[in-house]
Design a protein around this motif. Structure first.
Motif, mmCIF file in Angstrom:
data_model
loop_
_atom_site.group_PDB
_atom_site.id
_atom_site.type_symbol
_atom_site.label_atom_id
_atom_site.label_comp_id
_atom_site.label_asym_id
_atom_site.label_seq_id
_atom_site.Cartn_x
_atom_site.Cartn_y
_atom_site.Cartn_z
ATOM 1 N N GLY A 89 -3.262 6.620 1.767
ATOM 2 C CA GLY A 89 -2.426 5.590 2.365
ATOM 3 C C GLY A 89 -2.925 4.175 2.221
ATOM 4 O O GLY A 89 -2.143 3.228 2.127
ATOM 5 N N HIS A 90 -4.260 3.968 2.201
ATOM 6 C CA HIS A 90 -4.820 2.613 2.155
ATOM 7 C C HIS A 90 -4.803 2.014 0.754
ATOM 8 O O HIS A 90 -4.996 0.818 0.571
ATOM 9 C CB HIS A 90 -6.273 2.644 2.646
ATOM 10 N N ILE A 91 -4.561 2.851 -0.269
ATOM 11 C CA ILE A 91 -4.599 2.395 -1.657
ATOM 12 C C ILE A 91 -3.340 1.588 -1.966
ATOM 13 O O ILE A 91 -2.240 1.936 -1.540
ATOM 14 C CB ILE A 91 -4.696 3.591 -2.626
ATOM 15 N N ARG A 92 -3.514 0.503 -2.718
ATOM 16 C CA ARG A 92 -2.336 -0.242 -3.141
ATOM 17 C C ARG A 92 -1.484 0.641 -4.049
ATOM 18 O O ARG A 92 -2.009 1.342 -4.909
ATOM 19 C CB ARG A 92 -2.743 -1.518 -3.882
ATOM 20 N N THR A 121 0.841 -1.201 0.000
ATOM 21 C CA THR A 121 0.000 0.000 0.000
ATOM 22 C C THR A 121 0.873 1.246 0.000
ATOM 23 O O THR A 121 2.086 1.175 0.251
ATOM 24 C CB THR A 121 -0.913 0.039 1.230
ATOM 25 N N ARG A 169 -1.401 10.475 3.900
ATOM 26 C CA ARG A 169 -1.763 9.115 4.301
ATOM 27 C C ARG A 169 -3.271 8.917 4.484
ATOM 28 O O ARG A 169 -3.815 7.878 4.112
ATOM 29 C CB ARG A 169 -1.039 8.745 5.590
ATOM 30 N N LYS A 187 -5.941 10.050 3.059
ATOM 31 C CA LYS A 187 -6.737 9.871 1.850
ATOM 32 C C LYS A 187 -6.169 8.825 0.899
ATOM 33 O O LYS A 187 -6.905 8.154 0.178
ATOM 34 C CB LYS A 187 -6.853 11.210 1.109
ATOM 35 N N ASN A 205 0.840 3.599 2.204
ATOM 36 C CA ASN A 205 1.368 3.766 3.563
ATOM 37 C C ASN A 205 2.585 2.884 3.810
ATOM 38 O O ASN A 205 3.583 3.321 4.391
ATOM 39 C CB ASN A 205 0.291 3.425 4.597
ATOM 40 N N GLU A 206 2.504 1.630 3.384
ATOM 41 C CA GLU A 206 3.623 0.711 3.593
ATOM 42 C C GLU A 206 4.866 1.171 2.842
ATOM 43 O O GLU A 206 5.992 1.103 3.368
ATOM 44 C CB GLU A 206 3.227 -0.701 3.141
#
Length: 380
Positions: A85-88, A49, A81, A83, A51-52
Motif C-alpha cells: 500500500g505505501h508504494i507509489r 500510492t 495494503r 505490504k 493505497n490511495e
C-alpha cells in the motif's frame, strides 16, 4: 519544459519540467515525451500510492456493487495494503507483487494484528484477482502504463501442496440428508430448515417473507435476502443476481410444514399480544423477531452435533440438494433456474458434487464392457 496535455480536473494545460546534465539528454527526453503524447501513450508522473488508488477504485466500484460485495472487496484488498500500500503506484513492480504473494502463502494470515501462519491459496488468489482488476482500471485511467500484476499467478506447486493438506468438506449424501430431516421434525423451525434443504441460500431463507409465499398454489417467490457484514451488521437487500429472483414450486412436505409453522406463529402472536414483533418474515423466534443468518447457522450446527452428523456449511446442504436433483435427471436449464444461477456451468462447477455412491450406477453400466463378446452377440 514539455507540454504533456490537459489536466482532466482543472482543464488547464499541463507542463512537465525535468533537468538533465546535458542538452543532448534533454532534447532526447523532450522528443520522447512529445512523441508519446501525440501517440496517446504518455503517462504523466504522479505520486499516487497503491493505497490511495485502491481507495479511489473502491469508491468507483461502490456505485455498481452491493454494499456487502464492496465490504468483501475491502477485506480482500486489506491483505494487499500492508505490504504494497505505501508504494507509489507508478513504482510498483511485478517483483513487488510476487514477493507479496509468496509472503502471503507463508505468513499472510493475521491474528491479533500479527502475521505468522499461511494464508489459504483461495484467499491469496482472490486478493490477487482484485488487485489485478484495480490495476487494470489504473491503466485505463492512464495512471500507469501497464498492469504489473497481470502475469502473476499462484504457483502450481503451492496449489498441489494445499490440496494434499486441506481436507475438502463433502456435502451430505442422501442418507445424511434423510437423517437430518427425520431428526428435526419436532423442531420449531422445521419448515425453514426444509427450505434450506430445498437448495435455498441461507440469506434467502432468512429473507423470505410470508408475503412471498402462496400456500394456495404451493409456490414461493425468492426476491429478498437478509445477510450480514462481518457477522456484525444485518443487511437486507434484493437477490444476489437477477437470476436469483425466481419462483419455485413447493414440494408437498415443505408446503405442509409451512402451513403448520404459520399456524404456530399465529398462536405465539396471540399469546404475546402487543409484545409480539410483526416483522413479516417466516424465520422468526417465538417473539416474532427475525433470525439473523448467524443465528441460523449456529442453530443448525447444534442440531448436527446432537444428531451425530458431519458438520457441513448450509451452502454444502444446498449442494446436496442440487446434486440429488442432477442425479435424478433434472435437466440443466431447470437445475440452474432452481439454484438461481444464470449459467448452469456455475451450478455444475460449485454445487454438483457426486460421491462414490452416486457413481455406483456408472460402475454397473461399465460392466457391459466386460461381457463375453459372443454372449453380447447372442443377446442382440
Amino acid at each position: 519544459m514539455a507540454d504533456v496535455g490537459i489536466d482532466p480536473v482543472t482543464k488547464k494545460r499541463k507542463q512537465l519540467t525535468r533537468t538533465f546534465d546535458t542538452l543532448k539528454e534533454a532534447k532526447a527526453e523532450y522528443a520522447r515525451i512529445t512523441n508519446r503524447r501525440h501517440e496517446g501513450t504518455f503517462i504523466p508522473l504522479n505520486k499516487i500510492t497503491v493505497n490511495e488508488w485502491l481507495d479511489r477504485w473502491l469508491a468507483m466500484k461502490a456505485e455498481d456493487l452491493e454494499e456487502t460485495t464492496i465490504y468483501n472487496y475491502r477485506i480482500t484488498l486489506d491483505r494487499v495494503r500492508g505490504k504494497l500500500g505505501h508504494i507509489r503506484l507508478q513504482e510498483l513492480t511485478e517483483e513487488d507483487v510476487e514477493a507479496w504473494m509468496h509472503w502471503s502463502l507463508q505468513y499472510g494470515r493475521v491474528r491479533g494484528k500479527r502475521a505468522g501462519t499461511p494464508l489459504g491459496v483461495t484467499s491469496v488468489d482472490m486478493s490477487l484477482a482484485r488487485l489485478k482488476e484495480a490495476l487494470n482500471r489504473a491503466v485505463t485511467r492512464r495512471l500507469v502504463s501497464l498492469n504489473v500484476a497481470a502475469h502473476v499467478s499462484i504457483p502450481r506447486r503451492a496449489r498441489k501442496e494445499e490440496r494434499k493438506t486441506k481436507q475438502e468438506v463433502k456435502p451430505w449424501n442422501v442418507q445424511e440428508v434423510r437423517t437430518f430431516v427425520h431428526g428435526v421434525k419436532e423442531e420449531r423451525i422445521y419448515a425453514p430448515l426444509l427450505l434450506s434443504l430445498m437448495g435455498l441460500r441461507p440469506a434467502e431463507v432468512c429473507g423470505l417473507r410470508w408475503e412471498d409465499v402462496d400456500l394456495e398454489n404451493a409456490t414461493i417467490t425468492i426476491a429478498n435476502t437478509r445477510t450480514m457484514m462481518g457477522n456484525r451488521y444485518v443487511v437486507e437487500k434484493d437477490t444476489k443476481s437477477m437470476a436469483g429472483e425466481r419462483d419455485l414450486p413447493l414440494p408437498a412436505p415443505v408446503l405442509a410444514a409451512l402451513k403448520a409453522f404459520k399456524a404456530l406463529q399465529a398462536k405465539e402472536q396471540t399469546a404475546l399480544g402487543e409484545a409480539y414483533m410483526l416483522s413479516g418474515y417466516i424465520l422468526v423466534h417465538e417473539t416474532g423477531e427475525p433470525f439473523t443468518i448467524k443465528q441460523l447457522r449456529r442453530f443448525v450446527y447444534r442440531l448436527m452435533a446432537t444428531l451425530g452428523l458431519r458438520r457441513v456449511r448450509l451452502s454444502d446442504a444446498r449442494a446436496a440438494c442440487l446434486t440429488y436433483l442432477a442425479n435424478k435427471g433434472v435437466p440443466d436449464h431447470i437445475l440452474a433456474r432452481w439454484a438461481g444461477h444464470s449459467n448452469v456451468k456455475t451450478t455444475k462447477r460449485w454445487y454438483i458434487k457426486p460421491d462414490v455412491e452416486d457413481l455406483r450406477e456408472a460402475a454397473t453400466t461399465w460392466h457391459g464392457l466386460h461381457e463375453d463378446p459372443t454372449q453380447a452377440c447372442e443377446k442382440s
